[in-house]
Scaffold this active site. Structure first.
Site, PDB file in Angstrom:
ATOM      1  N   LYS A  79       0.859  -1.193   0.000  1.00  0.00           N
ATOM      2  CA  LYS A  79       0.000   0.000   0.000  1.00  0.00           C
ATOM      3  C   LYS A  79       0.893   1.239   0.000  1.00  0.00           C
ATOM      4  O   LYS A  79       1.902   1.288   0.712  1.00  0.00           O
ATOM      5  CB  LYS A  79      -0.882  -0.055   1.247  1.00  0.00           C
ATOM      6  N   SER A 154      -9.613   1.855   2.950  1.00  0.00           N
ATOM      7  CA  SER A 154      -8.800   2.580   2.002  1.00  0.00           C
ATOM      8  C   SER A 154      -7.867   1.706   1.172  1.00  0.00           C
ATOM      9  O   SER A 154      -7.390   2.119   0.126  1.00  0.00           O
ATOM     10  CB  SER A 154      -7.975   3.625   2.762  1.00  0.00           C
ATOM     11  N   SER A 178      -9.448  -0.671   7.061  1.00  0.00           N
ATOM     12  CA  SER A 178      -8.914  -0.580   5.696  1.00  0.00           C
ATOM     13  C   SER A 178      -8.191  -1.803   5.147  1.00  0.00           C
ATOM     14  O   SER A 178      -7.825  -1.841   3.976  1.00  0.00           O
ATOM     15  CB  SER A 178      -7.983   0.620   5.580  1.00  0.00           C
TER      16      SER A 178
HETATM   17  N1  GLN Z   1     -12.773   3.983   6.337  1.00  0.00           N
HETATM   18  C1  GLN Z   1     -12.198   4.384   7.588  1.00  0.00           C
HETATM   19  C2  GLN Z   1     -11.835   5.855   7.524  1.00  0.00           C
HETATM   20  O1  GLN Z   1     -12.053   6.435   6.516  1.00  0.00           O
HETATM   21  C3  GLN Z   1     -11.013   3.526   7.917  1.00  0.00           C
HETATM   22  C4  GLN Z   1      -9.814   3.877   7.170  1.00  0.00           C
HETATM   23  C5  GLN Z   1      -8.626   3.041   7.515  1.00  0.00           C
HETATM   24  O2  GLN Z   1      -8.731   2.001   8.144  1.00  0.00           O
HETATM   25  N2  GLN Z   1      -7.474   3.532   7.105  1.00  0.00           N
HETATM   26  O3  GLN Z   1     -11.342   6.408   8.474  1.00  0.00           O
END
Ligand code: GLN
Length: 488
Positions: A79, A154, A178
């Site tokens: 990532k 994400s 994410s």
């Molecule tokens: N979707 C969640 C957010 O937008 C989690 C994101 C993540 O785990 N990086 O904060």
């Protein structure tokens, strides 16, 4: 047999036995990426040259009878918020568009030492803030099961790359889901370890008390393999736990005796898609058939988890992202400024996208003098209540099972104009981050429209081995993890 469709463990075995060379695996993979990447757009950058060089080094070692590492010859995607020496790390943000880290993250160093082949950096929502990949400053990744749908976020790039067989395994980060949410949307195994189990050194910080690096793989054995390599104490991360790392690889095949599985009623309530509910209930039936006892539970404060998360995560994000001021590195505005304040605001106005700005604003608000007690302190107290809910539950059960997400992958554009609706897709994954416990999402079915369904297993702090083992039991009984999207 199609090489790229094999699991990471299987391709490694073939390379070690010299049935195929690591260079052939990399060539084959890049040929496929060349055909499909323009459709899926999983990557922000690719490094074919570097991958081939590493493959050659591994082949030479093997040809000379040398010792190779645990990930010998396995092509891995990373990532793009995890620092890679000499390779751009953009966080899918304009502000870091040209940032090349002068060092490797702890996890990157570890996988390199174990002879993994890094093939590229995957797309994400800017600074890992989002649930759909649509917040990337560069492009939207598509879900290989239905390219009109988002891959989740994400870490949607990592999940789509593994599903589309454009990487054998991937590293991601999980602040509120994410790793697990995109894994569930793409039909992968996504594992978020205990907070502190894997070093965050070199992971670009979003919300430091929630961030955790995790793995996205094709099956549970591959998850155990990658976790084995990246776990362990690191003196560069003050929150890294000095706790012995068990043998995950051997552990997943031990027997599950007297298994007690907790089923929390709050995770099966309003808002849950009925097809997901029935897939997870069927899965629970499979555990029962295999001798597990199912225990109904309540985690009464989990209803506040989402609100608590969006106070704590934004507060920490506003502080972490203050470093992007255009002075030492990152985007610098081309327009001339009269004073330093104008310069900061211009850099940040041009460099950050709208979701990042929304969170920085919200975070500054909840931390501001007049509201700190009412929001941030209150949220921290609720976080402790949620933690005690889980402690109570784990005094009765070995693991807690729930759906990973309330809905399957949604259409590109469907939720982008409604942030609250978007935030809801992490409702079941966020509690594990607030509490710091490990969670894993595994495939447990498909919707009638052919989209994958994920089931989440959560365990006690540092009991990754147990939840991997329980996940493996289900995988042994089913074949959902073997299904492939029709990308031929
Ligand atoms: N979707 C969640 C957010 O937008 C989690 C994101 C993540 O785990 N990086 O904060």
């Amino acid at each position: 047999m199609i090489l790229r469709e094999l699991s990471a463990n299987s391709i490694k075995e073939k390379i070690i036995k010299r049935e195929i060379t690591a260079q052939e695996v990399v060539e084959d993979l890049f040929k496929w990426i060349g055909l499909k990447e323009s459709l899926i757009k999983a990557y922000i950058s690719l490094d074919k040259e570097g991958a081939l060089l590493k493959a050659k080094e591994i082949d030479e070692k093997l040809n000379n009878g040398g010792r190779v590492g645990l990930l010998a010859g396995i092509p891995v995607a990373i990532k793009d918020n995890i620092c890679t020496w000499g390779m751009k790390t953009t966080c899918a943000s304009k502000i870091l568009e040209n940032f090349t880290p002068p060092y490797d993250a702890f996890v990157v160093k570890r996988i390199k030492e174990e002879d993994a082949i890094i093939i590229g950096k995957t797309n994400l929502d800017e600074f890992a803030m989002g649930s759909s990949n649509e917040n990337s400053a560069f492009h939207v990744t598509r879900n290989p099961w239905n390219t009109d749908c988002i891959p989740g976020g994400s870490g949607g790039g990592s999940a789509a790359a593994v599903t589309a067989d454009m990487a054998f395994m991937a590293l991601g980060s999980d602040t509120g889901g994410s790793v697990r949410q995109p894994s569930s949307f793409c039909g992968n195994v996504g594992c978020k370890p205990t907070y502190g189990r894997v070093s965050r050194y070199g992971l670009v910080a979003f919300a430091s008390s929630l961030d955790q690096i995790g793995s996205i793989t094709k099956d549970v054995s591959d998850a155990a393999l990658l976790l084995q390599v990246v776990s362990g104490h690191d003196c560069h991360d003050s929150t890294s736990a000095n706790v012995e790392v068990p043998d995950y690889i051997a552990g997943i095949n031990s027997v599950n005796n007297n298994l007690r599985i907790g089923v929390p009623k709050e995770f099966f309530g309003e808002g849950l898609n009925p097809e997901i509910e029935s897939a997870v209930k069927n899965a629970l039936g499979i555990y029962k058939k295999n001798g597990a006892e199912l225990i109904d539970l309540s985690l009464p404060h989990c209803g506040y988890a989402l609100a608590t998360y969006y106070i704590i995560a934004t507060a920490e994000a506003s502080s972490n992202l203050a470093r992007y001021d255009g002075v030492r590195y990152g985007h610098r505005s081309q327009l001339s400024e009269d004073n330093i304040i104008d310069m900061y605001s211009r850099v940040r106005a041009e460099g950050f996208g709208s979701e990042v700005k929304r969170r920085v604003l919200l975070g500054n608000y909840v931390l501001s003098a007049g509201f700190y007690d009412a929001y941030y302190i209150k949220a921290s107290k609720v976080r402790n209540l949620i933690k005690s809910d889980f402690e109570d539950a784990f005094s009765k059960v070995d693991c807690i099972i729930s759906p990973t997400c309330p809905s399957p992958a949604f259409k590109i554009g469907e939720k982008i104009t409604d942030p609250l609706e978007m935030y809801l897709s992490d409702i079941y994954t966020i509690p594990a981050n607030l509490v710091g416990i490990p969670g894993i999402s595994i495939p447990c079915g498909f919707t009638t429209t052919g989209l994958p369904i994920g089931m989440q297993l959560m365990g006690k702090h540092f009991e990754e081995e147990k939840i991997l083992r329980i996940a493996k039991l289900f995988e042994n009984e089913t074949d959902f993890h073997l299904k492939k999207p029709g990308l031929k």
